[in-house]
Write a protein that holds these residues in place. Structure first.
Motif, PDB file in Angstrom:
ATOM      1  N   THR A   1     -14.343  -5.954  -3.984  1.00 40.74           N
ATOM      2  CA  THR A   1     -13.609  -5.006  -3.374  1.00 40.74           C
ATOM      3  C   THR A   1     -12.249  -4.609  -4.224  1.00 40.74           C
ATOM      4  O   THR A   1     -12.156  -3.162  -4.237  1.00 40.74           O
ATOM      5  CB  THR A   1     -12.887  -5.758  -2.087  1.00 40.74           C
ATOM      6  N   ARG A   2     -11.855  -5.386  -5.000  1.00 37.63           N
ATOM      7  CA  ARG A   2     -10.716  -5.116  -5.984  1.00 37.63           C
ATOM      8  C   ARG A   2     -11.224  -4.245  -6.968  1.00 37.63           C
ATOM      9  O   ARG A   2     -10.519  -3.452  -7.617  1.00 37.63           O
ATOM     10  CB  ARG A   2     -10.204  -6.436  -6.609  1.00 37.63           C
TER      11      ARG A   2
ATOM     12  N   THR B   1      -4.165 -17.087  -0.595  1.00 32.93           N
ATOM     13  CA  THR B   1      -4.085 -17.106  -2.036  1.00 32.93           C
ATOM     14  C   THR B   1      -4.001 -18.465  -2.599  1.00 32.93           C
ATOM     15  O   THR B   1      -2.839 -19.103  -2.041  1.00 32.93           O
ATOM     16  CB  THR B   1      -2.708 -16.238  -2.441  1.00 32.93           C
TER      17      THR B   1
ATOM     18  N   THR C   1      -5.308 -10.858   4.574  1.00 34.72           N
ATOM     19  CA  THR C   1      -5.445 -11.443   3.346  1.00 34.72           C
ATOM     20  C   THR C   1      -6.163 -12.778   3.328  1.00 34.72           C
ATOM     21  O   THR C   1      -6.145 -13.395   4.253  1.00 34.72           O
ATOM     22  CB  THR C   1      -4.189 -11.504   2.658  1.00 34.72           C
TER      23      THR C   1
ATOM     24  N   GLY D   1      -6.704   0.696 -13.483  1.00 38.16           N
ATOM     25  CA  GLY D   1      -6.256  -0.443 -12.601  1.00 38.16           C
ATOM     26  C   GLY D   1      -6.071  -1.632 -13.722  1.00 38.16           C
ATOM     27  O   GLY D   1      -6.431  -1.557 -14.791  1.00 38.16           O
TER      28      GLY D   1
ATOM     29  N   GLN E   1     -12.733   1.549  -5.194  1.00 32.34           N
ATOM     30  CA  GLN E   1     -11.984   2.260  -4.428  1.00 32.34           C
ATOM     31  C   GLN E   1     -12.779   2.994  -3.545  1.00 32.34           C
ATOM     32  O   GLN E   1     -13.992   3.711  -4.011  1.00 32.34           O
ATOM     33  CB  GLN E   1     -10.892   2.987  -5.016  1.00 32.34           C
TER      34      GLN E   1
ATOM     35  N   THR F   1       0.742  -1.097   0.079  1.00 30.71           N
ATOM     36  CA  THR F   1       0.000   0.123   0.232  1.00 30.71           C
ATOM     37  C   THR F   1       0.972   1.230   0.024  1.00 30.71           C
ATOM     38  O   THR F   1       2.020   1.366   0.617  1.00 30.71           O
ATOM     39  CB  THR F   1      -0.944   0.061   1.307  1.00 30.71           C
TER      40      THR F   1
ATOM     41  N   GLN G   1      -3.502   0.544  -9.905  1.00 37.11           N
ATOM     42  CA  GLN G   1      -3.476  -0.514  -8.936  1.00 37.11           C
ATOM     43  C   GLN G   1      -3.504  -1.659  -9.564  1.00 37.11           C
ATOM     44  O   GLN G   1      -4.066  -1.973 -10.936  1.00 37.11           O
ATOM     45  CB  GLN G   1      -4.841  -0.600  -8.198  1.00 37.11           C
TER      46      GLN G   1
ATOM     47  N   THR H   1     -14.348 -10.351  -2.819  1.00 31.12           N
ATOM     48  CA  THR H   1     -12.756  -9.899  -2.945  1.00 31.12           C
ATOM     49  C   THR H   1     -12.888  -9.155  -4.319  1.00 31.12           C
ATOM     50  O   THR H   1     -12.165  -8.347  -4.543  1.00 31.12           O
ATOM     51  CB  THR H   1     -12.078 -11.552  -3.032  1.00 31.12           C
TER      52      THR H   1
ATOM     53  N   TRP I   1      -5.668  -5.896 -13.716  1.00 31.27           N
ATOM     54  CA  TRP I   1      -5.733  -7.354 -13.273  1.00 31.27           C
ATOM     55  C   TRP I   1      -5.008  -8.146 -14.192  1.00 31.27           C
ATOM     56  O   TRP I   1      -5.523  -8.352 -15.425  1.00 31.27           O
ATOM     57  CB  TRP I   1      -7.238  -7.722 -12.966  1.00 31.27           C
TER      58      TRP I   1
ATOM     59  N   TRP J   1      -3.366  -6.277  -9.801  1.00 36.61           N
ATOM     60  CA  TRP J   1      -3.719  -7.489  -9.075  1.00 36.61           C
ATOM     61  C   TRP J   1      -3.087  -8.494  -9.801  1.00 36.61           C
ATOM     62  O   TRP J   1      -3.888  -8.932 -10.982  1.00 36.61           O
ATOM     63  CB  TRP J   1      -5.165  -7.798  -8.827  1.00 36.61           C
TER      64      TRP J   1
END
Ligand code: NAI
Length: 781
Positions: free
Chosen positions: A767-768, A484, A481, A721, A771, A263, A744, A764, A723, A746
């Motif tokens: 949330t990702r 994963t 977390t 962002g 913001q 972060t 951001q 999850t 992913w 992921w």
């Protein structure tokens, strides 16, 4: 005859210095120098450097420059302590945090004076703002430790947290980082800023006195090299950094591909917007609390005042008069409004930037300041939006003032910044104020207020102000977390596909060539090339196609502003249309070699998943926090913006749906790169999308070499962002390439998740895809 009002207006204050003898005695006792706090004990001082009192320039202490070995010892101590600490019942960890809070309160005066001596901030601020907020932070997070198992089921701590903090709120930043990390069951190695390490060292003593188990909190002092040794240490699982955007970028690059959670709370150039109907006197005090608070050394300072043209002259006049009354000087004096600048280096930086502003044509208005490491409150008028003073973070008591005509102008000016940390909006018209709050790109918005903080509300920025939140539920979540998934066989992407010029292919093959999908239309790839993939030919997208797709996504601005209900309806329609063509999609998956059962299951799950995200579109809401009295804080889930999504190779339909659907359900627009091996499962969706009322540009699909396309997305400044579910090497590349606008990311191994199972769907992903913007609104008395 002398009137009382005359006496009051001409009255001067006598000095009222705070007694600093206890702190001076403490410093005297440590004259030999401070060591690091590792594994519950202080090391012997070594390789020390001077810490000076900004107000006097005198050396007040010597602290040790942490070496790589010191950092290593601290990380190892934190690692040893982490298992037992996390294994404690939440209630026991809570008791430790309560103890820390109580001990901070017991030592509040000492800490306030030490902070003021070390940093230069006025004692009024360290006494009334910094230290009470430190205690509040530990109390609040003691509560979270108590509630973790209930409130965050299934989640676990990251492990060892490496935390690097700046010099502007030394102990408060420590509390912001340490309290949630410990509440969650992490252990910590923290490096305070080299200018202001003393309250962190005093806090280490307090932690020992309060009985915090050894190794749970370790403090290593030193400069940027020590910081880099910590953030780069392989034993650190989560890095949290607050400081300059420049160093934030270095850390993003350094940690790329390491699997460390990250972060970043970085710089800002926050707007302070005053409308014509604002209570101007209150807004003037707002400016005082905003840019002249803490000498302007505040990441969320309202350094760009934007004021409605019709009241600009009056407001400027009021500000100048108020500025002339501000007292700059001895930070230990209880009457001081602005204390010393943290260090001569910072003073020189402020002076240089203001001189540059003057050279660029700005008119500079200043209050007064004594000789030494002090800088007067400053207002710059006549600045162009692109000028140095209006765009660079100064980190000093310097505000620019610019007039605007309409609310739309105000929003355009406010958002004309690469940062997006905070904003302050002043208007007696609540409709106007909330409309502006919604449109300003900032993580925190204060309405008719400025610089309010509370442990119960998240804090953090958009864009180059970094990512992640501290405080509140979001801050707590960042210290935890979900396990994963780990790939049994890591994903390997085949080499970039061979290009075959479409014209060289037999006519039948050309006809079967799928196209790209950009802005709601099928489009030929810029290259004119396609490549053979299972089941046919897929276009070979390139940099230009990605750019076009991003442009189309950017233009689809209406989607995020639609109601959740409207988005849900479109997604239900999408699910129904896919249902109607289920057999066709099963056939496509079978052509990739899947069994009939597997194909049926994948299509069935994909359809249910679209329904699930449609259902969430109007339910994944934010929250209302009770923070300060007379305020509520709205925590709004906002879309990230334009997102790049690189899909896994496996589950060519379900992988795509599992990633793209949560993103668009939350109002994002997407540029998706489907499975490189089996892209045709995604290109078959064009007609489903076309018949589903999804506005053009919300989903864009570019097929081709996944990693090359993901790199273009990572480097693109209009992508907010990204992913990436591909290979480990690809993930590293994406994290490295995304430093430009600090988007951001992921990144996960594409083969790790079982997309057919529970881990392929859930909050999850939502949330990702969002913001949180925290909006502070006056409420009640
Ligand atoms: P900085 O970002 O260099 O320092 C912040 C912390 O990072 C310090 O503890 C420092 O030792 C550490 N650090 C430095 N280099 C590092 C590296 N490579 N790896 C890991 N840690 C590293 O900020 P600095 O130089 O003190 O101030 C320069 C400018 O940065 C200021 O004028 C201001 O504009 C901005 N700034 C912004 C802050 C914010 O909260 N947004 C806080 C401090 C500075």
């Amino acid at each position: 005859m002398t009137r009382i009002t005359d006496i009051l207006s001409t009255m001067d204050y006598g000095p009222a210095p705070e007694d600093s003898s206890i702190v001076r005695d403490w410093l005297q006792r440590h004259e030999a120098g401070f060591g690091h706090f590792i594994d519950g004990a202080f090391t012997a001082a070594a390789d020390t450097f001077a810490v000076t009192e900004p107000a006097t320039g005198q050396q007040i202490a010597r602290v040790s420059q942490g070496s790589a070995e010191d950092v290593d010892a601290a990380v190892k101590a934190a690692r040893r302590a982490q298992g037992p600490w996390a294994a404690l019942p939440g209630h026991d960890r809570a008791r430790h945090l309560y103890a820390l809070a109580r001990h901070v309160q017991q030592h509040a005066r000492f800490l306030a004076v030490l902070e003021t001596i070390d940093n230069g901030k006025p004692i009024r601020e360290s006494r009334d703002i910094d230290i009470p907020l430190v205690a509040r932070h530990f109390y609040h997070h003691a509560g979270w430790a108590e509630l973790i198992a209930d409130e965050f089921p299934g989640q676990r701590p990251h492990g060892v947290c490496g935390q690097v903090i700046p010099w502007n709120f030394p102990l408060l930043m420590l509390a912001w980082k340490v309290a949630p990390a410990l509440a969650a069951g992490n252990t910590v190695v923290l490096k305070p800023a080299e200018y202001t390490p003393l309250t962190a060292l005093a806090f280490a003593e307090i932690a020992r006195e309060a009985g915090l188990p050894k190794g749970v909190l370790n403090i290593v002092t030193g400069d940027g090299a020590t910081g880099a040794a910590l953030t780069g240490h392989p034993g650190v699982d989560k890095v949290a950094f607050t400081g300059s955007t420049e160093v934030g970028r270095l850390i993003r690059r350094q940690t790329a591909g390491s699997g460390k959670a990250l972060t970043l709370e970085l710089g800002g150039k926050s707007p302070f917007i005053v409308f014509a109907d604002a209570d101007l006197d209150a807004a003037v005090e707002g400016v005082v609390d905003s840019i002249w608070f803490n000498q302007g050394e505040v990441c969320c300072a309202g350094s760009r005042i934007l004021v409605a043209e019709s009241v600009a002259a009056r407001f400027t006049d009021l500000l100048k008069r108020r500025m002339a009354k501000l007292t700059v000087g001895d930070p230990l004096d209880k009457n001081t409004d602005l204390g010393a600048i943290v260090h001569p280096v910072q003073l020189a930086r402020i002076r240089a930037l203001v001189e540059q502003g003057r050279a660029e044509g700005a008119r500079i208005h200043q209050g007064t300041a004594p000789e030494g490491c002090f800088y007067p409150p400053t207002l710059a008028t006549g600045v162009e939006p692109a000028s140095t003073l209006a765009s660079e973070e100064i980190f000093g008591p310097v505000a620019t003032l610019t007039a605007f005509r309409t609310p739309a102008d105000a929003v355009a000016l406010a958002n004309n910044s690469r940062y997006g940390l905070a904003a302050s909006v002043w208007s007696e018209n609540i409709s106007l104020a909330t409309d502006i709050a919604a449109k300003v790109k900032a993580g925190v918005v204060w309405i008719n207020s400025a610089n309010l903080f509370d442990a119960g509300a998240g804090f953090g920025g958009y864009r180059e102000s970094g990512f992640g939140r501290e405080g509140g539920r979001e801050g707590m979540a960042a210290c935890l977390t979900l396990p994963t998934p780990v790939a049994q066989t890591p994903e390997e992407t085949p080499p970039a596909p061979d290009a075959s010029p479409a014209e060289s292919l037999p006519p039948a093959a050309v006809d079967r060539t799928a196209k790209l999908y950009i802005g709601g239309k099928q489009a030929r790839p810029d290259s004119g090339y396609s490549c053979a993939v299972a089941g046919g030919l897929a276009p070979l997208g390139n940099r230009k196609d990605i750019r076009n797709a991003v442009e189309a996504a950017r233009a689809a601005t209406g989607w995020g502003g639609q109601t959740g209900h409207n988005r849900a309806q479109v997604l239900y329609y999408l699910a129904e249309n896919l249902s109607a063509r289920a057999a066709e999609f099963e056939g496509r998956l079978r052509s990739f070699g899947q069994s009939a059962t597997a194909a049926k299951a994948e299509v069935g799950t994909a359809i249910r998943r679209i329904f699930w995200y449609a259902a969430q579109a109007d339910k994944f809401d934010g929250a209302v926090h009770s923070t300060k009295s007379a305020h509520v804080t709205l925590a709004m889930n906002e879309p990230v913006g334009v997102m790049g999504i690189a899909c896994p190779n496996a589950f060519p339909l379900l992988g795509f749906v599992s990633l793209v659907l949560p993103a668009i359900a939350m109002g994002n627009r997407v540029v998706a790169v489907p499975s490189q091996i089996h892209p045709l499962a995604a290109t078959d969706l064009y007609q489903v999308i076309d018949t589903s009322d999804l506005p053009g540009g919300v989903i864009n699909i570019v097929t081709g070499a996944r990693d090359a396309l993901a790199k273009v997305l990572a480097e693109h400044d209009d992508v907010d962002g990204l992913w990436y579910f591909g290979t480990a090497a690809g993930g590293r590349m994406v994290e490295e390439a995304s430093v430009g606008n600090l988007k951001q990311t992921w990144c996960e191994d594409g083969a790790a998740r079982n997309w057919a199972g529970a881990e392929g769907q859930g909050r999850t992903f939502l949330t990702r895809a969002t913001q949180v913007k925290n909006i502070w609104i006056p409420y009640g008395e």
